[in-house]
Design an enzyme around this catalytic site. Structure first.
Site, PDB file in Angstrom:
ATOM      1  N   GLU A  26       0.738  -1.142   0.063  1.00 46.76           N
ATOM      2  CA  GLU A  26      -0.034  -0.141   0.060  1.00 46.76           C
ATOM      3  C   GLU A  26       0.807   1.135   0.083  1.00 46.76           C
ATOM      4  O   GLU A  26       2.195   1.360   0.160  1.00 46.76           O
ATOM      5  CB  GLU A  26      -0.810   0.007   1.119  1.00 46.76           C
ATOM      6  CG  GLU A  26      -0.212  -0.096   2.568  1.00 46.76           C
ATOM      7  CD  GLU A  26      -0.775   0.510   3.581  1.00 46.76           C
ATOM      8  OE1 GLU A  26      -1.548   1.638   3.602  1.00 46.76           O
ATOM      9  OE2 GLU A  26      -1.097  -0.277   4.712  1.00 46.76           O
ATOM     10  N   ASP A 137     -17.931   3.802  13.129  1.00 46.39           N
ATOM     11  CA  ASP A 137     -16.667   3.835  12.382  1.00 46.39           C
ATOM     12  C   ASP A 137     -15.985   2.827  12.043  1.00 46.39           C
ATOM     13  O   ASP A 137     -15.251   2.165  12.979  1.00 46.39           O
ATOM     14  CB  ASP A 137     -15.728   5.002  12.697  1.00 46.39           C
ATOM     15  CG  ASP A 137     -14.521   5.428  11.992  1.00 46.39           C
ATOM     16  OD1 ASP A 137     -14.158   4.684  11.038  1.00 46.39           O
ATOM     17  OD2 ASP A 137     -13.764   6.260  12.412  1.00 46.39           O
ATOM     18  N   ASP A 141     -11.410  -1.259   4.767  1.00 48.69           N
ATOM     19  CA  ASP A 141     -10.535  -2.382   4.609  1.00 48.69           C
ATOM     20  C   ASP A 141     -11.386  -3.894   4.882  1.00 48.69           C
ATOM     21  O   ASP A 141     -11.046  -4.922   4.219  1.00 48.69           O
ATOM     22  CB  ASP A 141      -9.313  -2.499   5.585  1.00 48.69           C
ATOM     23  CG  ASP A 141      -8.269  -1.133   5.527  1.00 48.69           C
ATOM     24  OD1 ASP A 141      -8.533  -0.614   4.610  1.00 48.69           O
ATOM     25  OD2 ASP A 141      -7.742  -1.012   6.232  1.00 48.69           O
ATOM     26  N   LYS A 158      -4.308  -2.706  14.526  1.00 47.84           N
ATOM     27  CA  LYS A 158      -4.038  -2.123  15.598  1.00 47.84           C
ATOM     28  C   LYS A 158      -4.724  -1.854  16.726  1.00 47.84           C
ATOM     29  O   LYS A 158      -5.854  -1.799  16.820  1.00 47.84           O
ATOM     30  CB  LYS A 158      -3.448  -0.312  15.083  1.00 47.84           C
ATOM     31  CG  LYS A 158      -1.934  -0.445  15.040  1.00 47.84           C
ATOM     32  CD  LYS A 158      -1.659   0.621  14.252  1.00 47.84           C
ATOM     33  CE  LYS A 158      -1.682   0.253  12.900  1.00 47.84           C
ATOM     34  NZ  LYS A 158      -2.471   0.593  11.869  1.00 47.84           N
TER      35      LYS A 158
END
Ligand code: PSU
Ligand code: MN
Length: 303
Positions: A26, A137, A141, A158
């Site tokens: 990416e 939210d 992805d 994360k």
């Protein structure tokens, strides 16, 4: 060369023509996720790791509105300098094309471009997921992982995210999730989260086998392969949890939302860990690039 409207960079096109195994990368981690100059180090270390293991790195991006496989040269320099380069998720691709804009691709947009380009393996740091707040939210992805047939290697999601909720959504979306020589879903900065993965594999060949089986079954989504950060660089859970709490408070106080939230939280965690999270980030990117290269090689051995 164009395939599905994709512009191939010169080196990537040559590797493709020579039937070299390819690994997609990416560009958002370079233009938004990591600070300057660590972003340049990440780029160099990931590329070197992939080349050293016999595969070829292909950075995806939107360059002047064109979907690009193989960001390099002066274009790459502009992205590393983050000169007028926005963050582009899957939904933003048509807008970036219309505006002839430069855009750094998130995991979601990279999946869209790389799968259109026919690349089967993608290495990243950590995927996006369900945020702790605000409600609803959830990174694009996850939805994109459910529709793109590729092996994606990462260090989990994360710890800025709601990891249990992220795992639930990965299941709901039918994304095949396996631990690479591990039983827990890693927390990106941390090896341990206390959350189990549904299955474990021991070799790059097994990862390749999973993609081949999924395709034979006409399963649309990704094989998500997770591995913990290298143990020497992993951070203690308490340190990360404290840093995330403070980062979330700062986000609340300054009202950061939407696409800006993830880069904001990453920056805040880096400050609260006095840069230690940055070293972890670079080390796991390199490790994931290495495993992805091995998977790409294994795939090229099993047509
Ligand atoms: N993980 C990292 N660094 C990053 C990101 C994730 O270690 O820079 C980026 C990726 O590009 C990922 C994106 O796709 O953050 C997720 O953003 P959002 O939550 O807005 O979908
Ligand atoms: Mn979001």
């Amino acid at each position: 060369m164009t395939a599905e409207g994709i512009r191939w960079g010169e080196a990537a096109a040559q590797a493709w023509q020579a039937a070299r195994p390819l690994v997609a990368l990416e560009s958002s981690v370079l233009a938004q996720g990591l600070p300057v100059p660590a972003n340049r180090e990440a780029d160099a270390r990931m590329r070197a790791a992939i080349l050293a293991h016999g595969a070829h790195p292909v950075i995806t991006a939107v360059v002047g509105g064109r979907l690009t496989a193989g960001l390099d040269g002066a274009d790459l320099e502009r992205f590393l300098a983050r000169d007028g380069v926005g963050k582009v998720s899957a939904r933003d691709l048509p807008v970036a094309a219309l505006r002839r804009a430069d855009g750094a691709t998130t995991v979601a947009a990279t999946l869209a471009i790389a799968s259109a380009a026919g690349i089967e393996v993608f290495a990243t740091g950590g995927i996006g997921g369900v945020h702790r707040e605000p409600a609803f939210d959830e990174s694009a992805d996850l939805a994109e992982l459910s529709r793109c047939s590729m092996v994606v290697v990462c260090a989990g999601a994360k710890s800025i995210l709601d990891l249990p909720a992220t795992l639930e959504r990965i299941e709901s979306l039918g994304i095949t999730l396996v631990g690479y020589r591990c039983d827990e879903f890693p927390g990106f900065f941390t090896a341990s989260t206390g959350l189990r993965v549904p299955a474990r594999i021991e070799s790059p060949q097994e990862a390749a086998g999973l993609l081949r089986h999924a395709r034979a079954m006409r399963r649309p989504g990704a094989i998500l392969v997770v591995q913990p950060p290298p143990s020497a660089e992993a951070l203690p859970r308490e340190l990360v949890e404290q840093a995330v709490e403070e980062a979330l408070q700062a986000a609340r106080a300054s009202g950061v939302r939407g696409a800006a939230l993830t880069p904001f939280l990453l920056g805040a965690v880096e400050r609260h860990t006095a840069g230690r999270s940055l070293r972890t980030n670079l080390a796991l990117l390199e490790q994931n690039a290495t495993l992805a290269a091995q998977v790409a090689i294994a795939l090229s051995d099993t047509p």
